[in-house]
Design a protein around this motif. Structure first.
Motif, PDB file in Angstrom:
ATOM      1  N   SER A 107       0.829  -1.200   0.000  1.00 48.33           N
ATOM      2  CA  SER A 107       0.000   0.000   0.000  1.00 48.33           C
ATOM      3  C   SER A 107       0.867   1.254   0.000  1.00 48.33           C
ATOM      4  CB  SER A 107      -0.918  -0.015   1.228  1.00 48.33           C
ATOM      5  OG  SER A 107      -1.707   1.140   1.252  1.00 48.33           O
ATOM      6  N   LEU A 108       1.920   1.262   0.805  1.00 49.39           N
ATOM      7  CA  LEU A 108       2.828   2.403   0.852  1.00 49.39           C
ATOM      8  C   LEU A 108       3.525   2.598  -0.491  1.00 49.39           C
ATOM      9  CD1 LEU A 108       4.204   4.626   2.519  1.00 49.39           C
ATOM     10  CD2 LEU A 108       5.938   2.923   3.138  1.00 49.39           C
ATOM     11  N   MET A 109       3.989   1.507  -1.079  1.00 53.15           N
ATOM     12  CA  MET A 109       4.658   1.594  -2.376  1.00 53.15           C
ATOM     13  C   MET A 109       3.696   2.099  -3.453  1.00 53.15           C
ATOM     14  SD  MET A 109       6.928  -1.893  -2.104  1.00 53.15           S
ATOM     15  CE  MET A 109       7.493  -1.878  -3.775  1.00 53.15           C
ATOM     16  N   THR A 110       2.464   1.669  -3.395  1.00 54.08           N
ATOM     17  CA  THR A 110       1.458   2.125  -4.369  1.00 54.08           C
ATOM     18  C   THR A 110       1.213   3.617  -4.218  1.00 54.08           C
ATOM     19  OG1 THR A 110       0.403  -0.040  -4.329  1.00 54.08           O
ATOM     20  CG2 THR A 110      -0.897   1.775  -5.186  1.00 54.08           C
ATOM     21  N   MET A 111       1.114   4.084  -2.986  1.00 54.47           N
ATOM     22  CA  MET A 111       0.903   5.521  -2.757  1.00 54.47           C
ATOM     23  C   MET A 111       2.090   6.331  -3.285  1.00 54.47           C
ATOM     24  SD  MET A 111      -2.049   5.896  -1.527  1.00 54.47           S
ATOM     25  CE  MET A 111      -2.066   7.530  -0.862  1.00 54.47           C
ATOM     26  N   ARG A 112       3.304   5.840  -3.057  1.00 51.47           N
ATOM     27  CA  ARG A 112       4.494   6.537  -3.576  1.00 51.47           C
ATOM     28  C   ARG A 112       4.480   6.572  -5.100  1.00 51.47           C
ATOM     29  NH1 ARG A 112       9.174   3.954   0.297  1.00 51.47           N
ATOM     30  NH2 ARG A 112       8.698   5.212   2.137  1.00 51.47           N
ATOM     31  N   TYR A 113       4.125   5.454  -5.691  1.00 55.10           N
ATOM     32  CA  TYR A 113       4.068   5.370  -7.149  1.00 55.10           C
ATOM     33  C   TYR A 113       3.046   6.361  -7.696  1.00 55.10           C
ATOM     34  CZ  TYR A 113       2.873   3.515 -11.740  1.00 55.10           C
ATOM     35  OH  TYR A 113       2.612   3.380 -13.075  1.00 55.10           O
ATOM     36  N   LEU A 114       1.864   6.396  -7.101  1.00 52.30           N
ATOM     37  CA  LEU A 114       0.827   7.323  -7.562  1.00 52.30           C
ATOM     38  C   LEU A 114       1.264   8.779  -7.389  1.00 52.30           C
ATOM     39  CD1 LEU A 114      -2.382   5.525  -6.253  1.00 52.30           C
ATOM     40  CD2 LEU A 114      -1.576   5.680  -8.620  1.00 52.30           C
ATOM     41  N   TYR A 115       1.974   9.069  -6.295  1.00 51.10           N
ATOM     42  CA  TYR A 115       2.470  10.424  -6.082  1.00 51.10           C
ATOM     43  C   TYR A 115       3.484  10.793  -7.160  1.00 51.10           C
ATOM     44  CZ  TYR A 115       4.795  14.406  -3.924  1.00 51.10           C
ATOM     45  OH  TYR A 115       5.338  15.635  -3.693  1.00 51.10           O
ATOM     46  N   CYS A 116       4.413   9.888  -7.454  1.00 49.21           N
ATOM     47  CA  CYS A 116       5.414  10.146  -8.492  1.00 49.21           C
ATOM     48  C   CYS A 116       4.759  10.354  -9.845  1.00 49.21           C
ATOM     49  CB  CYS A 116       6.422   8.999  -8.565  1.00 49.21           C
ATOM     50  SG  CYS A 116       7.563   8.965  -7.191  1.00 49.21           S
ATOM     51  N   ASP A 166       1.799  11.435 -10.417  1.00 49.00           N
ATOM     52  CA  ASP A 166       1.103  12.718 -10.386  1.00 49.00           C
ATOM     53  C   ASP A 166       2.091  13.877 -10.546  1.00 49.00           C
ATOM     54  OD1 ASP A 166      -1.327  14.229 -10.064  1.00 49.00           O
ATOM     55  OD2 ASP A 166      -0.517  14.841  -8.098  1.00 49.00           O
ATOM     56  N   GLN A 167       3.265  13.764  -9.907  1.00 46.22           N
ATOM     57  CA  GLN A 167       4.249  14.845  -9.964  1.00 46.22           C
ATOM     58  C   GLN A 167       5.000  14.898 -11.297  1.00 46.22           C
ATOM     59  OE1 GLN A 167       4.620  17.263  -7.633  1.00 46.22           O
ATOM     60  NE2 GLN A 167       2.823  16.280  -6.726  1.00 46.22           N
ATOM     61  N   CYS A 168       5.105  13.743 -11.939  1.00 46.66           N
ATOM     62  CA  CYS A 168       5.889  13.668 -13.170  1.00 46.66           C
ATOM     63  C   CYS A 168       5.066  13.912 -14.430  1.00 46.66           C
ATOM     64  CB  CYS A 168       6.574  12.306 -13.272  1.00 46.66           C
ATOM     65  SG  CYS A 168       7.787  12.042 -11.975  1.00 46.66           S
ATOM     66  N   LYS A 169       3.821  14.180 -14.307  1.00 45.84           N
ATOM     67  CA  LYS A 169       2.989  14.418 -15.480  1.00 45.84           C
ATOM     68  C   LYS A 169       3.498  15.644 -16.226  1.00 45.84           C
ATOM     69  CE  LYS A 169      -1.492  12.612 -14.070  1.00 45.84           C
ATOM     70  NZ  LYS A 169      -2.848  13.000 -13.678  1.00 45.84           N
ATOM     71  N   ARG A 170       3.554  15.508 -17.521  1.00 46.87           N
ATOM     72  CA  ARG A 170       3.919  16.664 -18.333  1.00 46.87           C
ATOM     73  C   ARG A 170       2.675  17.529 -18.492  1.00 46.87           C
ATOM     74  NH1 ARG A 170       7.698  14.117 -23.070  1.00 46.87           N
ATOM     75  NH2 ARG A 170       9.227  13.235 -21.658  1.00 46.87           N
ATOM     76  N   SER A 171       2.891  18.768 -18.332  1.00 46.10           N
ATOM     77  CA  SER A 171       1.745  19.648 -18.513  1.00 46.10           C
ATOM     78  C   SER A 171       1.433  19.733 -20.009  1.00 46.10           C
ATOM     79  CB  SER A 171       2.036  21.030 -17.953  1.00 46.10           C
ATOM     80  OG  SER A 171       3.182  21.564 -18.586  1.00 46.10           O
ATOM     81  N   VAL A 172       0.185  19.818 -20.308  1.00 47.50           N
ATOM     82  CA  VAL A 172      -0.249  19.876 -21.697  1.00 47.50           C
ATOM     83  C   VAL A 172      -0.039  21.315 -22.189  1.00 47.50           C
ATOM     84  CG1 VAL A 172      -2.183  19.592 -23.274  1.00 47.50           C
ATOM     85  CG2 VAL A 172      -1.911  18.056 -21.303  1.00 47.50           C
ATOM     86  N   VAL A 173       0.783  21.416 -23.211  1.00 51.01           N
ATOM     87  CA  VAL A 173       1.095  22.729 -23.744  1.00 51.01           C
ATOM     88  C   VAL A 173       0.618  22.781 -25.198  1.00 51.01           C
ATOM     89  CG1 VAL A 173       2.943  24.368 -24.257  1.00 51.01           C
ATOM     90  CG2 VAL A 173       3.112  22.847 -22.267  1.00 51.01           C
TER      91      VAL A 173
END
Length: 107
Positions: free
Chosen positions: A76-85, A87-94
């Motif tokens: 569960s902890l690893m999944t939360m970290r993965y989801l956070y990464c 979310d943070q690594c998404k490229r913004s749509v330009v």
């Protein structure tokens, strides 16, 4: 009155004789009781043995659940970290126009 008491005692004696005849002689009754006590002791020993086996089994199951809970918490902890990464690594749509403006600004 003595005759009445004698008749009553005679009836009681007959009933006791019939009861004794149904259950067997006194020696056989004692044997049956001791045999019954032996069976009860054996049954008690079997029950104690079964309880010990159940206790061991339940302890094993509880240990397996503890390991499962630890693994679940880790996953569960690893999944939360993965989801956070993610979310943070998404490229913004330009838009294409915005990219052209950035290129012009850099030139």
């Amino acid at each position: 009155e003595l005759e009445n008491q004698l008749v009553i005692k005679s009836k009681i004696l007959d009933e006791l004789k019939q009861s004794l005849a149904l259950t067997g002689s006194t020696g056989q009754t004692e044997e049956a009781l001791s045999f019954g006590a032996t069976e009860l002791c054996e049954m008690m020993d079997n029950i104690v043995s079964q309880v010990a086996q159940l206790k061991t089994s339940v302890q094993s199951i509880l240990e397996q659940w503890r390991v499962y809970d630890e693994a679940y918490a880790e996953v569960s902890l690893m999944t939360m970290r993965y989801l956070y990464c993610i979310d943070q690594c998404k490229r913004s749509v330009v838009s294409l126009e915005a990219l052209e403006n950035q290129v012009k600004t850099l030139q």
